[in-house]
Motif scaffolding. Sequence first.
Motif, PDB file in Angstrom:
ATOM      1  N   LEU A   8      12.110  38.296   8.471  1.00 52.92           N
ATOM      2  CA  LEU A   8      13.751  38.746   8.432  1.00 52.92           C
ATOM      3  C   LEU A   8      13.607  40.177   9.310  1.00 52.92           C
ATOM      4  CD1 LEU A   8      14.748  37.409   4.856  1.00 52.92           C
ATOM      5  CD2 LEU A   8      15.573  36.684   7.251  1.00 52.92           C
ATOM      6  N   HIS A  11      14.671  39.802  12.617  1.00 56.15           N
ATOM      7  CA  HIS A  11      16.072  39.132  12.987  1.00 56.15           C
ATOM      8  C   HIS A  11      16.889  40.108  13.815  1.00 56.15           C
ATOM      9  CE1 HIS A  11      19.976  37.557  11.772  1.00 56.15           C
ATOM     10  NE2 HIS A  11      19.424  36.361  11.623  1.00 56.15           N
ATOM     11  N   ILE A  15      17.212  42.043   8.705  1.00 56.35           N
ATOM     12  CA  ILE A  15      17.668  41.746   7.365  1.00 56.35           C
ATOM     13  C   ILE A  15      16.656  42.406   6.551  1.00 56.35           C
ATOM     14  CG2 ILE A  15      18.564  40.078   5.833  1.00 56.35           C
ATOM     15  CD1 ILE A  15      19.363  38.275   8.045  1.00 56.35           C
ATOM     16  N   VAL A  65      14.033  32.807   3.869  1.00 52.64           N
ATOM     17  CA  VAL A  65      14.455  33.134   5.242  1.00 52.64           C
ATOM     18  C   VAL A  65      15.829  32.342   5.553  1.00 52.64           C
ATOM     19  CG1 VAL A  65      13.983  32.991   7.884  1.00 52.64           C
ATOM     20  CG2 VAL A  65      12.257  33.949   6.256  1.00 52.64           C
ATOM     21  N   LYS A  69      19.492  33.945   6.093  1.00 56.97           N
ATOM     22  CA  LYS A  69      19.933  33.661   6.954  1.00 56.97           C
ATOM     23  C   LYS A  69      21.526  33.240   7.224  1.00 56.97           C
ATOM     24  CE  LYS A  69      16.308  33.674  10.650  1.00 56.97           C
ATOM     25  NZ  LYS A  69      15.570  33.189  11.806  1.00 56.97           N
ATOM     26  N   SER A  72      23.841  35.520   6.046  1.00 56.24           N
ATOM     27  CA  SER A  72      24.012  36.769   6.671  1.00 56.24           C
ATOM     28  C   SER A  72      25.106  36.633   7.854  1.00 56.24           C
ATOM     29  CB  SER A  72      22.724  37.445   7.200  1.00 56.24           C
ATOM     30  OG  SER A  72      22.178  36.377   8.460  1.00 56.24           O
TER      31      SER A  72
END
Length: 157
Positions: A8, A11, A15, A65, A69, A72
Motif C-alpha cells: 500500500l 499505491h 495509503i 490490500v 484499496k 480509498s
Amino acid sequence: YEKAASILSSHDPPIPLAKVDSSNEVNIGIASQYEIKAYPTLKIFKDGGKVIQDYKGPLDAQGIVDYVKKLSGPASLEIKSTEDASHLIGDKKIVVVGVFHEFAGEEFENFMVLAEKLRLNYEFGHTLDVKLFPLGKYSYTRPFLRLFKPFDELFVD
C-alpha cells in the motif's frame, strides 16, 4: 500486516498503515480512545480522521490490500463514456448506477451517502447520460437508480 503495508505504500497515492503496540504504556491511551479490546484490531481512518470505522475484511496481506484499496477511492465512479459503463457494469457483478440531471442536489447527495455506506457490498456509478448504458430505455424525466445484475432480468429501475 507488514507485507500489506509495503504494497500500500507503493499505491498512488500511498495509503499508510500504522502499527501501534498497545501493550506499551505510552500507547495505552490510544487503545482506550479507539476502544481496542482484542488483538489484532485494525481501524480505518478516513477524511483526515473524521470518519473512523472498524476493519471487517480478511487478515491476510492481499485481503487487507484489496479491502483498503476499495475504500480509498471514490464510493461511486462517474460514467462518462460507453467504455466507462462497460468497464463498471460487468457480467458477473451487481452494480447500482444513479442517473442525474446534475451532480448536485438532494437526490445526488443521498445517492453518494448510500454508495459510501454500501461500497464494500456493491459497486456504484453515476452519470448524466443514460444513453451510455448497455441495456434498457434511454429517456427519463427525473433522477433514478438502475440496478444491474447477472441474474433474472439483467437490470431493474
